[in-house]
Design a protein around this motif. Structure first.
Motif, PDB file in Angstrom:
ATOM      1  N   PHE A 125       0.610  -1.049  -0.446  1.00 18.38           N
ATOM      2  CA  PHE A 125       0.057  -0.094   0.176  1.00 18.38           C
ATOM      3  C   PHE A 125       0.704   0.883   0.255  1.00 18.38           C
ATOM      4  CE2 PHE A 125      -3.879  -1.500   1.247  1.00 18.38           C
ATOM      5  CZ  PHE A 125      -3.762  -2.691   1.384  1.00 18.38           C
ATOM      6  N   CYS A 126       0.447   1.869  -1.057  1.00 19.94           N
ATOM      7  CA  CYS A 126       1.338   3.938  -1.039  1.00 19.94           C
ATOM      8  C   CYS A 126       0.105   4.437   0.158  1.00 19.94           C
ATOM      9  CB  CYS A 126       1.534   3.828  -1.956  1.00 19.94           C
ATOM     10  SG  CYS A 126       2.007   5.653  -2.588  1.00 19.94           S
ATOM     11  N   ALA A 127       0.638   5.344   0.916  1.00 22.62           N
ATOM     12  CA  ALA A 127      -0.209   6.452   1.246  1.00 22.62           C
ATOM     13  C   ALA A 127       0.641   7.915   1.229  1.00 22.62           C
ATOM     14  CB  ALA A 127      -0.155   6.084   3.111  1.00 22.62           C
ATOM     15  N   VAL A 128      -0.150   8.587   1.434  1.00 21.44           N
ATOM     16  CA  VAL A 128       0.365   9.612   1.220  1.00 21.44           C
ATOM     17  C   VAL A 128      -0.360  10.257   2.683  1.00 21.44           C
ATOM     18  CG1 VAL A 128      -0.205  12.473   0.286  1.00 21.44           C
ATOM     19  CG2 VAL A 128       0.744  10.044  -1.189  1.00 21.44           C
ATOM     20  N   ASN A 129       0.769  11.673   3.130  1.00 23.84           N
ATOM     21  CA  ASN A 129      -0.211  12.839   4.215  1.00 23.84           C
ATOM     22  C   ASN A 129       0.668  13.588   3.424  1.00 23.84           C
ATOM     23  OD1 ASN A 129       1.350  13.777   7.338  1.00 23.84           O
ATOM     24  ND2 ASN A 129      -0.561  13.094   7.199  1.00 23.84           N
ATOM     25  N   ALA A 130      -0.249  14.379   3.446  1.00 17.09           N
ATOM     26  CA  ALA A 130      -0.666  16.097   3.001  1.00 17.09           C
ATOM     27  C   ALA A 130      -0.561  16.931   4.538  1.00 17.09           C
ATOM     28  CB  ALA A 130      -1.840  16.115   2.172  1.00 17.09           C
ATOM     29  N   ILE A 131       1.402  17.923   3.783  1.00 19.19           N
ATOM     30  CA  ILE A 131       1.465  18.430   5.019  1.00 19.19           C
ATOM     31  C   ILE A 131       0.984  19.913   4.930  1.00 19.19           C
ATOM     32  CG2 ILE A 131       3.697  19.934   6.384  1.00 19.19           C
ATOM     33  CD1 ILE A 131       3.311  16.793   6.186  1.00 19.19           C
ATOM     34  N   GLY A 132      -0.039  20.700   5.219  1.00 19.38           N
ATOM     35  CA  GLY A 132      -0.255  22.167   5.601  1.00 19.38           C
ATOM     36  C   GLY A 132      -1.730  21.934   5.335  1.00 19.38           C
ATOM     37  N   SER A 133      -1.910  20.296   4.681  1.00 19.62           N
ATOM     38  CA  SER A 133      -3.135  20.470   4.568  1.00 19.62           C
ATOM     39  C   SER A 133      -4.472  20.676   5.637  1.00 19.62           C
ATOM     40  CB  SER A 133      -3.712  19.027   3.715  1.00 19.62           C
ATOM     41  OG  SER A 133      -3.986  18.523   4.326  1.00 19.62           O
ATOM     42  N   GLY A 134      -4.368  20.553   6.362  1.00 19.32           N
ATOM     43  CA  GLY A 134      -5.104  21.146   7.976  1.00 19.32           C
ATOM     44  C   GLY A 134      -5.540  19.666   8.464  1.00 19.32           C
ATOM     45  N   THR A 135      -4.594  18.893   8.429  1.00 16.83           N
ATOM     46  CA  THR A 135      -5.493  17.598   9.070  1.00 16.83           C
ATOM     47  C   THR A 135      -4.579  16.885   8.729  1.00 16.83           C
ATOM     48  OG1 THR A 135      -6.346  15.844   8.820  1.00 16.83           O
ATOM     49  CG2 THR A 135      -6.069  16.866   6.976  1.00 16.83           C
ATOM     50  N   TYR A 136      -3.902  15.581   9.672  1.00 16.70           N
ATOM     51  CA  TYR A 136      -2.945  14.632   9.571  1.00 16.70           C
ATOM     52  C   TYR A 136      -3.083  13.741   9.398  1.00 16.70           C
ATOM     53  CZ  TYR A 136      -0.524  17.893  12.288  1.00 16.70           C
ATOM     54  OH  TYR A 136       0.759  19.386  12.526  1.00 16.70           O
ATOM     55  N   LYS A 137      -4.346  13.455   8.279  1.00 20.23           N
ATOM     56  CA  LYS A 137      -4.142  11.833   8.081  1.00 20.23           C
ATOM     57  C   LYS A 137      -3.797  11.086   6.781  1.00 20.23           C
ATOM     58  CE  LYS A 137      -8.943  13.768   4.699  1.00 20.23           C
ATOM     59  NZ  LYS A 137     -10.302  14.131   4.717  1.00 20.23           N
ATOM     60  N   TYR A 138      -4.076  10.440   6.723  1.00 19.18           N
ATOM     61  CA  TYR A 138      -3.683   9.771   5.374  1.00 19.18           C
ATOM     62  C   TYR A 138      -4.213   8.818   4.693  1.00 19.18           C
ATOM     63  CZ  TYR A 138       0.715   9.966   9.161  1.00 19.18           C
ATOM     64  OH  TYR A 138       1.533  10.471   9.892  1.00 19.18           O
ATOM     65  N   ILE A 139      -3.602   9.779   3.295  1.00 16.05           N
ATOM     66  CA  ILE A 139      -5.149   8.660   2.552  1.00 16.05           C
ATOM     67  C   ILE A 139      -3.678   7.885   1.729  1.00 16.05           C
ATOM     68  CG2 ILE A 139      -5.930   9.134   0.379  1.00 16.05           C
ATOM     69  CD1 ILE A 139      -6.664  11.015   2.483  1.00 16.05           C
ATOM     70  N   PHE A 140      -4.754   6.422   1.897  1.00  9.90           N
ATOM     71  CA  PHE A 140      -3.833   4.977   0.889  1.00  9.90           C
ATOM     72  C   PHE A 140      -4.850   5.076  -0.334  1.00  9.90           C
ATOM     73  CE2 PHE A 140      -1.839   3.097   4.492  1.00  9.90           C
ATOM     74  CZ  PHE A 140      -1.327   3.864   5.476  1.00  9.90           C
ATOM     75  N   GLY A 141      -3.384   3.745  -0.943  1.00 15.14           N
ATOM     76  CA  GLY A 141      -4.128   3.584  -2.062  1.00 15.14           C
ATOM     77  C   GLY A 141      -5.173   2.179  -2.203  1.00 15.14           C
ATOM     78  N   THR A 142      -5.648   1.534  -3.233  1.00 17.88           N
ATOM     79  CA  THR A 142      -6.151   0.979  -2.687  1.00 17.88           C
ATOM     80  C   THR A 142      -5.264  -0.591  -3.073  1.00 17.88           C
ATOM     81  OG1 THR A 142      -6.235   0.107  -5.644  1.00 17.88           O
ATOM     82  CG2 THR A 142      -8.221   1.680  -4.169  1.00 17.88           C
ATOM     83  N   GLY A 143      -4.382  -0.524  -3.163  1.00 20.07           N
ATOM     84  CA  GLY A 143      -2.958  -1.333  -2.404  1.00 20.07           C
ATOM     85  C   GLY A 143      -2.795  -2.856  -3.987  1.00 20.07           C
ATOM     86  N   THR A 144      -2.051  -3.316  -3.851  1.00 21.42           N
ATOM     87  CA  THR A 144      -1.094  -4.518  -5.214  1.00 21.42           C
ATOM     88  C   THR A 144      -0.728  -5.259  -4.248  1.00 21.42           C
ATOM     89  OG1 THR A 144      -0.003  -2.195  -6.533  1.00 21.42           O
ATOM     90  CG2 THR A 144       0.151  -4.227  -6.464  1.00 21.42           C
ATOM     91  N   ARG A 145      -1.735  -6.412  -5.048  1.00 23.71           N
ATOM     92  CA  ARG A 145      -1.264  -7.933  -4.464  1.00 23.71           C
ATOM     93  C   ARG A 145      -0.066  -8.182  -5.064  1.00 23.71           C
ATOM     94  NH1 ARG A 145      -4.914 -10.652  -1.078  1.00 23.71           N
ATOM     95  NH2 ARG A 145      -6.747  -8.936  -0.520  1.00 23.71           N
ATOM     96  N   LEU A 146       1.195  -8.927  -4.693  1.00 20.56           N
ATOM     97  CA  LEU A 146       2.039  -9.007  -5.351  1.00 20.56           C
ATOM     98  C   LEU A 146       1.963 -10.764  -5.502  1.00 20.56           C
ATOM     99  CD1 LEU A 146       4.851  -9.144  -7.087  1.00 20.56           C
ATOM    100  CD2 LEU A 146       6.120  -8.480  -4.622  1.00 20.56           C
ATOM    101  N   LYS A 147       2.722 -11.299  -5.907  1.00 18.86           N
ATOM    102  CA  LYS A 147       2.934 -13.053  -5.779  1.00 18.86           C
ATOM    103  C   LYS A 147       3.797 -13.168  -6.395  1.00 18.86           C
ATOM    104  CE  LYS A 147       0.456 -17.451  -6.395  1.00 18.86           C
ATOM    105  NZ  LYS A 147      -0.454 -18.477  -6.340  1.00 18.86           N
TER     106      LYS A 147
END
Lengths: 113, 115
Positions: free
Chosen positions: B90-112
């Motif tokens: 999963f890739c995730a982003v935390n936007a600095i200065g956006s007024g919140t500390y929430k993280y946005i995650f991608g939908t994920g990649t299943r690797l086999k």
């Protein structure tokens, strides 16, 4: 040391019933997050607590969902009148002050029948 | 609104093959970037992170990621995968200065990874 713990690990409930999910963050961590993980949907942000500040509830999908964090530590996520679409894994994460790395718990798998 | 896109939902590789998983985000300001991994039956754990400085960051188990600001990308790479790398990423982003500390995650990649 102890990590983030969540209980129960699995919960099966009937449609329309209320459920409470618990999260114990790592001691001293100031921020606590709740996410919902559904198959193929990734992690959906639900709510975020930071110290004594008002929580960021922008991710809660409906007013059936609520959460509280008592004493800056343990948090409870409550889902009222559960629906089948609420079935998912609910994850909790905590973050220490000044550190952006999230430490995740094992999750609670909720199944609504 | 901020978003994170992971274009590869399922990837199957043979051992020793090279890996690159794409991650793009939408936010014009400063970001903190993360890759998390979830091995079968285990909880999510941090693989690597970028806050500032050298855009090429190295994480655990031989993984690395490159932040390309002009492309809003943070792709994950590993030169030679092992069977034990089978997991969801999963890739995730935390936007600095956006007024919140929430993280946005991608939908994920299943690797086999096939042995």
């Amino acid at each position: 040391g102890a990590g983030v713990s969540q209980s129960p690990s699995n919960k099966v409930t009937e449609k329309g019933k209320d459920v409470e999910l618990r999260c114990d963050p790592i001691s001293g961590h100031t921020a606590l997050y709740w996410y919902r993980q559904s198959l193929g949907q990734g992690l959906e942000f639900l709510i975020y607590f930071q110290g004594n500040s008002a929580p960021d509830k922008s991710g809660l999908p409906s007013d059936r969902f609520s959460a509280e964090r008592t004493g800056g530590s343990v948090s409870t996520l409550t889902i009222q009148r559960t629906q089948q679409e609420d079935s998912a894994v609910y994850l909790c994460a905590s973050t220490p002050s000044g550190n952006y790395e999230q430490y995740f718990g094992p999750g609670t798998r909720l199944t609504v029948t | 609104a901020q978003s994170v896109s992971q274009h590869n939902h399922h990837v199957i590789l043979s051992e020793a093959a090279s890996l690159e998983l794409g991650c793009n985000y939408s936010y014009g300001g400063t970001v903190n970037l993360f890759w998390y991994v979830q091995y079968p039956g285990q909880h999510l754990q941090l693989l690597l992170k970028y806050f500032s400085g050298d855009p090429l960051v190295k994480g655990i188990k031989g993984f690395e990621a490159e932040f390309i600001k002009s492309k809003f990308s943070f792709n994950l790479r590993k030169p030679s995968v092992q069977w034990s790398d089978t997991a969801e990423y999963f890739c995730a982003v935390n936007a600095i200065g956006s007024g919140t500390y929430k993280y946005i995650f991608g939908t994920g990649t299943r690797l086999k990874v096939l042995a």
